[in-house]
Design a protein around this motif. Structure first.
Motif, PDB file in Angstrom:
ATOM      1  N   GLU A   1       8.065   5.608   8.991  1.00 50.60           N
ATOM      2  CA  GLU A   1       7.146   5.111   7.967  1.00 50.60           C
ATOM      3  C   GLU A   1       6.944   6.169   6.896  1.00 50.60           C
ATOM      4  OE1 GLU A   1       4.128   3.096  11.268  1.00 50.60           O
ATOM      5  OE2 GLU A   1       3.316   4.426   9.728  1.00 50.60           O
ATOM      6  N   GLY A   2       6.684   5.726   5.681  1.00 50.66           N
ATOM      7  CA  GLY A   2       6.288   6.664   4.642  1.00 50.66           C
ATOM      8  C   GLY A   2       4.957   7.294   5.031  1.00 50.66           C
ATOM      9  N   PHE A   3       4.779   8.587   4.710  1.00 50.78           N
ATOM     10  CA  PHE A   3       3.512   9.262   4.993  1.00 50.78           C
ATOM     11  C   PHE A   3       2.514   8.844   3.917  1.00 50.78           C
ATOM     12  CE2 PHE A   3       0.417  12.636   4.630  1.00 50.78           C
ATOM     13  CZ  PHE A   3       0.123  12.915   5.953  1.00 50.78           C
ATOM     14  N   VAL A   4       1.371   8.323   4.336  1.00 49.82           N
ATOM     15  CA  VAL A   4       0.367   7.860   3.381  1.00 49.82           C
ATOM     16  C   VAL A   4      -0.636   8.990   3.138  1.00 49.82           C
ATOM     17  CG1 VAL A   4      -1.403   6.129   2.898  1.00 49.82           C
ATOM     18  CG2 VAL A   4       0.630   5.502   4.229  1.00 49.82           C
TER      19      VAL A   4
ATOM     20  N   ASN B   1      -2.258  -0.118   8.699  1.00 47.45           N
ATOM     21  CA  ASN B   1      -1.560   0.724   9.669  1.00 47.45           C
ATOM     22  C   ASN B   1      -1.234  -0.091  10.911  1.00 47.45           C
ATOM     23  OD1 ASN B   1      -0.490   2.849  11.146  1.00 47.45           O
ATOM     24  ND2 ASN B   1      -2.498   3.556  11.840  1.00 47.45           N
ATOM     25  N   GLU B   2      -2.253  -0.645  11.551  1.00 45.31           N
ATOM     26  CA  GLU B   2      -1.938  -1.435  12.745  1.00 45.31           C
ATOM     27  C   GLU B   2      -3.049  -2.416  13.105  1.00 45.31           C
ATOM     28  OE1 GLU B   2      -1.173   1.136  16.026  1.00 45.31           O
ATOM     29  OE2 GLU B   2      -3.092   2.141  15.898  1.00 45.31           O
TER      30      GLU B   2
ATOM     31  N   ARG C   1       5.502  -1.934  16.607  1.00 40.84           N
ATOM     32  CA  ARG C   1       5.064  -1.570  15.252  1.00 40.84           C
ATOM     33  C   ARG C   1       5.926  -2.225  14.172  1.00 40.84           C
ATOM     34  NH1 ARG C   1       1.520   2.842  15.340  1.00 40.84           N
ATOM     35  NH2 ARG C   1       1.560   4.104  17.233  1.00 40.84           N
TER      36      ARG C   1
ATOM     37  N   GLY D   1      -2.042   8.605  18.768  1.00 41.52           N
ATOM     38  CA  GLY D   1      -1.183   9.642  18.209  1.00 41.52           C
ATOM     39  C   GLY D   1      -0.014  10.051  19.104  1.00 41.52           C
TER      40      GLY D   1
ATOM     41  N   PHE E   1      -3.643   9.421   2.412  1.00 40.92           N
ATOM     42  CA  PHE E   1      -4.813   8.550   2.279  1.00 40.92           C
ATOM     43  C   PHE E   1      -6.073   9.305   1.868  1.00 40.92           C
ATOM     44  CE2 PHE E   1      -4.129   9.473   6.844  1.00 40.92           C
ATOM     45  CZ  PHE E   1      -5.315  10.110   7.168  1.00 40.92           C
TER      46      PHE E   1
ATOM     47  N   HIS F   1      -9.894  10.834  12.388  1.00 43.76           N
ATOM     48  CA  HIS F   1      -9.063  11.117  13.558  1.00 43.76           C
ATOM     49  C   HIS F   1      -8.771  12.611  13.636  1.00 43.76           C
ATOM     50  CE1 HIS F   1      -8.233   6.858  12.749  1.00 43.76           C
ATOM     51  NE2 HIS F   1      -7.965   6.744  14.027  1.00 43.76           N
TER      52      HIS F   1
ATOM     53  N   LYS G   1       7.773   7.232  14.551  1.00 44.53           N
ATOM     54  CA  LYS G   1       6.953   6.769  15.682  1.00 44.53           C
ATOM     55  C   LYS G   1       7.796   5.932  16.629  1.00 44.53           C
ATOM     56  CE  LYS G   1       2.808   6.037  12.809  1.00 44.53           C
ATOM     57  NZ  LYS G   1       1.769   5.074  12.394  1.00 44.53           N
TER      58      LYS G   1
ATOM     59  N   VAL H   1       6.717   9.644   8.702  1.00 49.44           N
ATOM     60  CA  VAL H   1       6.233   9.705  10.085  1.00 49.44           C
ATOM     61  C   VAL H   1       7.173   8.903  10.973  1.00 49.44           C
ATOM     62  CG1 VAL H   1       4.239   9.374  11.606  1.00 49.44           C
ATOM     63  CG2 VAL H   1       3.875   9.709   9.155  1.00 49.44           C
TER      64      VAL H   1
ATOM     65  N   GLU I   1      -9.594   6.649   6.201  1.00 49.30           N
ATOM     66  CA  GLU I   1      -9.132   5.540   7.040  1.00 49.30           C
ATOM     67  C   GLU I   1     -10.311   4.638   7.342  1.00 49.30           C
ATOM     68  OE1 GLU I   1      -5.871   6.499   9.975  1.00 49.30           O
ATOM     69  OE2 GLU I   1      -6.851   8.434   9.839  1.00 49.30           O
TER      70      GLU I   1
ATOM     71  N   GLN J   1       4.522  10.174  18.223  1.00 48.34           N
ATOM     72  CA  GLN J   1       4.809  10.240  16.794  1.00 48.34           C
ATOM     73  C   GLN J   1       4.915  11.673  16.288  1.00 48.34           C
ATOM     74  OE1 GLN J   1       1.380   9.092  14.120  1.00 48.34           O
ATOM     75  NE2 GLN J   1       1.021   7.725  15.827  1.00 48.34           N
TER      76      GLN J   1
ATOM     77  N   PHE K   1      -5.276   2.472   5.952  1.00 53.46           N
ATOM     78  CA  PHE K   1      -5.451   3.669   5.136  1.00 53.46           C
ATOM     79  C   PHE K   1      -6.036   3.174   3.812  1.00 53.46           C
ATOM     80  CE2 PHE K   1      -1.401   4.329   7.501  1.00 53.46           C
ATOM     81  CZ  PHE K   1      -1.862   5.307   8.378  1.00 53.46           C
TER      82      PHE K   1
ATOM     83  N   GLY L   1      -4.489  12.464  15.956  1.00 56.56           N
ATOM     84  CA  GLY L   1      -4.157  11.056  16.194  1.00 56.56           C
ATOM     85  C   GLY L   1      -5.199  10.291  16.996  1.00 56.56           C
TER      86      GLY L   1
HETATM   87  P1  AMP Z   1      -1.442   5.308  14.878  1.00 52.52           P
HETATM   88  O1  AMP Z   1      -1.098   5.606  16.304  1.00 52.52           O
HETATM   89  O2  AMP Z   1      -0.363   4.629  14.121  1.00 52.52           O
HETATM   90  O3  AMP Z   1      -2.770   4.628  14.732  1.00 52.52           O
HETATM   91  O4  AMP Z   1      -1.645   6.723  14.186  1.00 52.52           O
HETATM   92  C1  AMP Z   1      -2.706   7.601  14.549  1.00 52.52           C
HETATM   93  C2  AMP Z   1      -3.180   8.368  13.318  1.00 52.52           C
HETATM   94  O5  AMP Z   1      -2.090   9.135  12.754  1.00 52.52           O
HETATM   95  C3  AMP Z   1      -3.637   7.473  12.175  1.00 52.52           C
HETATM   96  O6  AMP Z   1      -4.957   7.027  12.353  1.00 52.52           O
HETATM   97  C4  AMP Z   1      -3.476   8.423  11.000  1.00 52.52           C
HETATM   98  O7  AMP Z   1      -4.529   9.359  10.958  1.00 52.52           O
HETATM   99  C5  AMP Z   1      -2.179   9.136  11.340  1.00 52.52           C
HETATM  100  N1  AMP Z   1      -1.035   8.371  10.751  1.00 52.52           N
HETATM  101  C6  AMP Z   1      -0.325   7.395  11.368  1.00 52.52           C
HETATM  102  N2  AMP Z   1       0.609   6.879  10.542  1.00 52.52           N
HETATM  103  C7  AMP Z   1       0.496   7.527   9.371  1.00 52.52           C
HETATM  104  C8  AMP Z   1       1.180   7.420   8.101  1.00 52.52           C
HETATM  105  N3  AMP Z   1       2.179   6.547   7.915  1.00 52.52           N
HETATM  106  N4  AMP Z   1       0.764   8.242   7.096  1.00 52.52           N
HETATM  107  C9  AMP Z   1      -0.244   9.133   7.286  1.00 52.52           C
HETATM  108  N5  AMP Z   1      -0.907   9.283   8.450  1.00 52.52           N
HETATM  109  C10 AMP Z   1      -0.563   8.493   9.489  1.00 52.52           C
END
Ligand code: AMP
Length: 361
Positions: free
Chosen positions: A173-176, A256-257, A98, A146, A178, A204, A138, A136, A181, A149, A247, A207
């Protein structure tokens, strides 16, 4: 022409199904002999990093691709030495970490949440102070759906999160906060031709992707998402399907990724687009002309997670296409999905509500 697919999960199975009308043959590599792909093509059974198994797969195919990100880079390098291997190994390497992923987005001018690498409790404290709460934590690697994290909302959450995750290299990471998504799926072929699907909105739960609604009509976000996708593709000289997840924060995309493969948020395209993401991945890696990515209506895809709804009840809803991966039920496991395609968004939403009534809330 026979294609080797590393991983025989549902993505591999759907790739093979998309390839049969093109007279393509398939072989999988998977540690489980009864993975979903077993129903459509032979599986070479072995670990993804087992040289003998990789060589056995290579011996039977002309070209190799993969359906999940946790294939060891060294295994893919080994493959790439003897057979064309797409998407590029470098894209896989970056997507597995990441931090590397977000650093690349930064270099390409793609906005991300603020982030810090964390390798010690002291670094975690410093990162929380710099980024602020909520944030967050991770694992840098091997996190998906998910897993790996924790959201930190209060100072008191820091110790517990470190306790749970601190053994692995981490990213904070900062919490977004949003609005929603979205993701974009696109394909780039060996010839450099590229096509993008319309952006889709993803919901989601814990996660894990639960619902995708396609298309999301927003010309400004579509342009921005396509621009970001092209930058990443050009950077890698990419070949195959690539997915970017974002987001939407105050009307702007925050990355995000990335996933260097066909993606769950593209499943709607099997029935909902002129050409599916699976067929376009195959066309891309074979250097064939890419297919039209236009939607053929208004779609929604619902993942069946942990339990399958009764088959007859799903099929009784007109306009729903059922995909049962034939997997044993387990909490949090993606067992199948249903896709609704309708003429209007209102019709789609009405059918989607009926489908959602069949799964646990
Ligand atoms: P990821 O495994 O990074 O795709 O995260 C899974 C889900 O967690 C995302 O689709 C978001 O719903 C939530 N999430 C992950 N990172 C963040 C973040 N930095 N701020 C807010 N929600 C997040």
């Amino acid at each position: 022409m026979r294609i080797g697919i590393i991983g025989a999960g549902q993505l591999g199975q759907m790739l093979a199904l998309a390839g049969f009308p093109l007279a393509l043959g398939f072989r999988f590599l998977d540690s489980s002999p009864d993975a979903p792909g077993a129903r459509v093509a032979p599986i070479v059974t072995g670990a993804f990093d087992d040289l003998a198994s990789l060589r056995a797969l290579a011996a039977e195919v002309d070209l190799v691709t993969y359906e999940f990100e946790n294939v060891p880079v060294s295994a893919l390098q080994e493959m790439a030495a003897t057979r064309p291997c797409f998407p590029p190994v470098e894209a896989l390497r970056v997507s597995q970490d990441r931090v590397l992923e977000k650093e690349l987005f930064g270099r390409l001018g793609i906005p991300t949440p603020p982030f810090r690498t964390v390798d010690s409790r002291v670094e975690l404290e410093a990162a929380v102070a710099a980024i602020g709460l909520p944030c967050v934590l991770k694992t840098r690697r091997l996190g998906y759906d998910g897993r790996g994290q924790r959201v930190l909302r209060r100072r008191a959450d820091v110790a517990a999160a470190w306790e749970a995750l601190g053994a692995a290299p981490l990213i904070l990471e900062g919490f977004v906060a949003f609005d929603r998504e979205v993701s974009i799926v696109g394909a780039r072929s060996t010839t450099g031709e590229t096509r993008a699907y319309p952006i889709v909105t993803n919901t989601h739960r814990a996660g894990i992707l639960r619902v995708t609604v396609a298309p999301t009509r927003d010309a400004r976000l579509q342009r921005a998402a396509e621009d970001h996708l092209r930058r990443v593709m050009d950077h890698f000289g990419y070949v195959g399907v690539l997915t970017l997840e974002f987001f939407v924060e105050r009307g702007r995309l925050v990355a995000n990724e990335m996933a260097p493969r066909v993606h769950n948020s593209g499943h709607w395209s099997i029935e909902g687009a002129v050409t599916s993401q699976f067929e376009n991945h195959l066309r891309a890696i074979l250097g064939l002309p890419l297919g039209d990515t236009s939607p053929v209506g208004h779609s929604a895809m619902v993942n069946f997670i942990g339990t399958m709804p009764e088959r007859g009840r799903v099929l009784a809803i007109p306009g729903v296409h059922l995909h049962d991966y034939g997997k044993a039920p387990r909490p949090g496991r993606k067992l199948g999905h249903g896709t609704v395609v309708a003429r209007t968004a209102a019709e789609r939403d009405a059918v989607l509500r009926r489908l959602l009534r069949l799964i646990p809330r």
